[in-house]
Write a protein that holds these residues in place. Structure first.
Motif, short mmCIF file in Angstrom:
data_model
loop_
_atom_site.label_atom_id
_atom_site.label_comp_id
_atom_site.label_asym_id
_atom_site.label_seq_id
_atom_site.Cartn_x
_atom_site.Cartn_y
_atom_site.Cartn_z
N LEU A 160 0.82 -1.21 0.00
CA LEU A 160 0.00 0.00 0.00
C LEU A 160 0.86 1.26 0.00
N GLU A 161 1.98 1.21 0.70
CA GLU A 161 2.87 2.38 0.70
C GLU A 161 3.45 2.61 -0.70
N GLY A 162 3.79 1.50 -1.40
CA GLY A 162 4.27 1.65 -2.77
C GLY A 162 3.21 2.22 -3.68
N TRP A 163 1.97 1.79 -3.48
CA TRP A 163 0.86 2.32 -4.29
C TRP A 163 0.66 3.80 -3.99
N ARG A 164 0.74 4.18 -2.71
CA ARG A 164 0.59 5.59 -2.33
C ARG A 164 1.67 6.45 -2.98
N TRP A 165 2.89 5.91 -3.05
CA TRP A 165 4.00 6.65 -3.64
C TRP A 165 3.76 6.86 -5.13
N ASN A 166 3.22 5.86 -5.83
CA ASN A 166 2.98 5.97 -7.27
C ASN A 166 1.71 6.75 -7.59
N ARG A 167 0.79 6.83 -6.64
CA ARG A 167 -0.49 7.52 -6.89
C ARG A 167 -0.75 8.52 -5.77
N PRO A 168 0.04 9.58 -5.66
CA PRO A 168 -0.13 10.53 -4.54
C PRO A 168 -1.49 11.20 -4.60
N GLY A 169 -2.12 11.25 -3.44
CA GLY A 169 -3.42 11.91 -3.35
C GLY A 169 -4.60 11.01 -3.64
N ASP A 170 -4.38 9.82 -4.18
CA ASP A 170 -5.47 8.91 -4.51
C ASP A 170 -5.78 8.00 -3.33
N ARG A 171 -6.98 7.46 -3.36
CA ARG A 171 -7.39 6.46 -2.37
C ARG A 171 -7.71 5.14 -3.08
N ILE A 172 -7.56 4.05 -2.35
CA ILE A 172 -7.93 2.74 -2.91
C ILE A 172 -9.44 2.55 -2.84
N LEU A 173 -10.05 2.99 -1.73
CA LEU A 173 -11.49 2.79 -1.53
C LEU A 173 -12.13 4.11 -1.14
N ASP A 174 -13.25 4.42 -1.78
CA ASP A 174 -14.03 5.63 -1.48
C ASP A 174 -15.50 5.29 -1.39
N ILE A 175 -16.25 6.15 -0.71
CA ILE A 175 -17.71 6.07 -0.68
C ILE A 175 -18.28 7.15 -1.59
N ASP A 176 -19.18 6.77 -2.46
CA ASP A 176 -19.90 7.75 -3.29
C ASP A 176 -21.07 8.26 -2.45
N ILE A 177 -20.81 9.32 -1.70
CA ILE A 177 -21.78 9.80 -0.71
C ILE A 177 -23.10 10.26 -1.36
N ASN A 363 -13.88 17.47 4.90
CA ASN A 363 -15.07 18.27 4.60
C ASN A 363 -16.01 17.56 3.62
N ARG A 364 -15.89 16.23 3.52
CA ARG A 364 -16.81 15.39 2.74
C ARG A 364 -16.76 15.68 1.24
N PHE A 365 -15.53 15.86 0.73
CA PHE A 365 -15.34 16.00 -0.72
C PHE A 365 -14.43 14.90 -1.24
N SER A 366 -14.57 13.69 -0.68
CA SER A 366 -13.67 12.59 -1.04
C SER A 366 -13.77 12.22 -2.51
N THR A 367 -14.96 12.38 -3.08
CA THR A 367 -15.15 11.96 -4.48
C THR A 367 -14.38 12.85 -5.46
N PHE A 368 -13.90 14.00 -5.00
CA PHE A 368 -13.20 14.92 -5.90
C PHE A 368 -11.70 14.99 -5.63
N THR A 369 -11.21 14.11 -4.75
CA THR A 369 -9.79 14.18 -4.42
C THR A 369 -8.91 13.87 -5.62
N ARG A 370 -9.35 12.97 -6.47
CA ARG A 370 -8.55 12.64 -7.65
C ARG A 370 -8.49 13.80 -8.63
N LEU A 371 -9.58 14.56 -8.72
CA LEU A 371 -9.59 15.71 -9.62
C LEU A 371 -8.61 16.79 -9.16
N PHE A 372 -8.46 16.91 -7.84
CA PHE A 372 -7.61 17.97 -7.29
C PHE A 372 -6.32 17.37 -6.69
N THR A 373 -5.79 16.35 -7.33
CA THR A 373 -4.63 15.64 -6.77
C THR A 373 -3.45 16.57 -6.53
N ASN A 374 -3.11 17.39 -7.51
CA ASN A 374 -1.91 18.24 -7.42
C ASN A 374 -2.22 19.68 -7.04
#
Length: 524
Positions: A160-177, A363-374
């Motif tokens: 998981l740490e290797g995945w985090r390093w290759n995909r900064p800011g992303d999550r493996i599992l999210d809830i579509d609230i 602040n419950r904006f998990s679904t947009f974290t990938r859009l605002f990664t950088n």
């Protein structure tokens, strides 16, 4: 074909398959001995093409003897004991089809698309009277995406740490609230990329939509193209509340096996498996499970190392009793306590991209974290209202824009209170007027007021806000009065508060109650 015309239970006859005599001496010259001879592996299954026909005939003659054979004992021992009739308290249903290319006694396998929202229905399966302690209460469910292979489970942290390093800011599992129903207080810890949790009421309809953002081939040893991806597991652990209000008492756990493909890859894989099964003979198809429209998560052991997402304390008043000191009779607190600091979580221009990701989760904006990664804090704050709405849609866009600008909801009523006694205030006012008259300057003592913001406009809410200001428990305030004409004390009611003028100013005076250690508050 089998020559069954001469078969009897007591007379030895040749054992004929496809016109060839295989044996005439089969362990005692009985049909049971013949069956043992075949079952022992002396003859290949390919030569016994009509073995099933003979087995049906033999079953009708002496089924009890046949069931005593070792091969049937082995099948019976592989069945889980007492699981068929066991009714579990909860059932979780993943709304995705199972693969048709899974053999009969193997675990089901479900293909998912990366980033696509999939519904999991949380069903209350309890009998009447079962687990009455959770009736009318919430339970907590923790969702995980973990490795199916034991080899990868041992190195999960490193993977998981290797995945985090290759995909900064992303999550493996999210809830579509926005699509989920019935979930309360969903949380995703930024340090646990593969875990989410929420509260839910078993008595109400609950469906949670999850998104898995990693794909199975990201964790394969060799990546040369065309390799098989590793399977994952979706596991759900459900807990009830203990005496201390913590959700630590285990109720139920269930999981299923999945593989995650790039977008639309799961649909292509499902289609390929279905076409392969259609090409198989009917006899071969009998060895495989049918494809089901949904996936039932099967019971399993709870996850061994459960790390709970810390519940940050909600803002509230300080219940310290020692800081409220009153004199006898009419008086005021002997000191002026500082109001509790406001709880703020504003995004700053100096916020790093990693901190901005955490802010979005909080602040419950998990679904947009990938859009605002950088995006850093400065990048997000530069976005206009139209920019945010175009990126996130109208509903979430307006909410995100207001959160970025730190806009608070305007209270329904604001009043100002001063904790000085009336006598001291009049004395200081006279001194101030005298000094002003003599010097022509207004350098006298000024009075500090505190703002109280009311939303519900009730006497209970006003009691709590005053108690918070005094750093005491609301139970120590017996009644709140408003001084009326000719000095009368009018009991504060909800209707009176609703008729307060906006930004009205009051002097807080206190009077000890007659019966107990509580106090009356007088608004003057």
């Amino acid at each position: 074909m089998w020559d069954l015309h001469a078969l009897t239970r007591d007379e030895p006859v040749p054992f004929v398959v496809e016109g060839e005599v295989l044996t005439t001496d089969y362990q005692g010259s009985t049909l049971l001995g013949l069956f043992k001879t075949v079952a022992s592996g002396s003859y290949s299954a390919s030569r016994c093409t009509d073995f099933s026909l003979w087995l049906l005939w033999l079953w009708s003659t002496d089924s009890s003897d046949v069931l005593a054979l070792p091969i049937f004992k082995q099948e019976e021992s592989s069945l889980p004991p007492d699981n068929e009739n066991k009714i579990l308290p909860f059932q979780y249903v993943l709304c995705a089809a199972t693969s048709p290319a899974v053999k009969l006694h193997d675990e089901t396998l479900t293909y998912l698309n990366q980033g696509q929202s999939y519904e999991i229905r949380m069903l209350d399966n309890r009998k009447l009277g079962e687990l009455p302690e959770i009736n009318g209460k919430l339970v907590k469910s923790i969702f995980r995406v973990v490795f199916h292979d034991r080899r990868l489970q041992y190195t999960e942290h490193q993977q998981l740490e290797g995945w985090r390093w290759n995909r900064p800011g992303d999550r493996i599992l999210d809830i579509d609230i926005p699509m989920s129903v019935g979930i309360i207080d969903p949380r995703a810890n930024p340090n646990q990329l593969n875990t989410v949790e929420f509260l839910w009421d078993p008595a109400k309809r609950t469906s949670v939509f999850i998104q898995v953002h990693c794909i199975s081939t990201e964790f394969t040893m060799r990546k040369h193209g065309g390799e098989k991806g590793v399977p994952f597991r979706v596991q759900i652990d459900t807990f009830k509340e203990n005496e201390n209000g913590e959700y630590t008492e285990h109720l139920h756990s269930a999981s299923c096996q999945i593989k995650v493909f790039k977008p639309k890859g799961a649909d292509r894989k499902q289609k390929t498996d279905r076409e392969k099964m259609e090409k198989r003979t009917p006899h071969e198809k009998e060895k495989y499970q049918p494809s089901y429209e949904t996936t039932i998560l099967t019971e399993c052991s709870p996850w061994p190392e459960i790390t709970y997402v810390n519940n940050s304390p909600s803002p509230g008043f300080n219940s310290s009793h020692s800081s409220f000191s009153l004199g006898e009779g009419n008086g005021s607190p002997n000191h002026q306590p500082e109001p509790p600091p406001p709880v703020t979580d504003n995004l700053l221009p100096t916020t790093t991209p990693q901190e901005a990701q955490q802010w979005l989760h909080r602040n419950r904006f998990s679904t947009f974290t990938r859009l605002f990664t950088n995006f850093s804090g400065a990048d997000l704050l530069k976005l206009t209202r139209d920019d945010v709405i175009q990126i996130c849609g109208p509903a979430d866009g307006i909410r995100l824009f207001n959160a970025l600008k730190g806009r608070m909801v305007r209270p329904r009523l604001t009043i100002y209170v001063c904790q000085e006694s009336l006598q001291l205030r009049e004395q200081q006012q006279q001194q101030q007027n005298q000094q002003k008259h003599e010097d022509g300057d207004s350098n006298g003592t000024f009075f500090v007021y505190h703002a109280i913001y009311l939303e519900e406009l009730t006497a209970v809410e006003l009691t709590e806000k005053i108690a918070q200001l005094f750093s005491i428990s609301p139970c120590q305030i017996s009644q709140i009065y408003k001084q009326g004409p000719t000095g009368i004390h009018v009991l504060i009611s909800d209707e009176m508060i609703q008729n307060f003028q906006e930004e009205a100013c009051f002097i807080l005076d206190t009077m000890k109650a007659e019966t107990n250690d509580s106090y009356h508050i007088i608004l003057k």
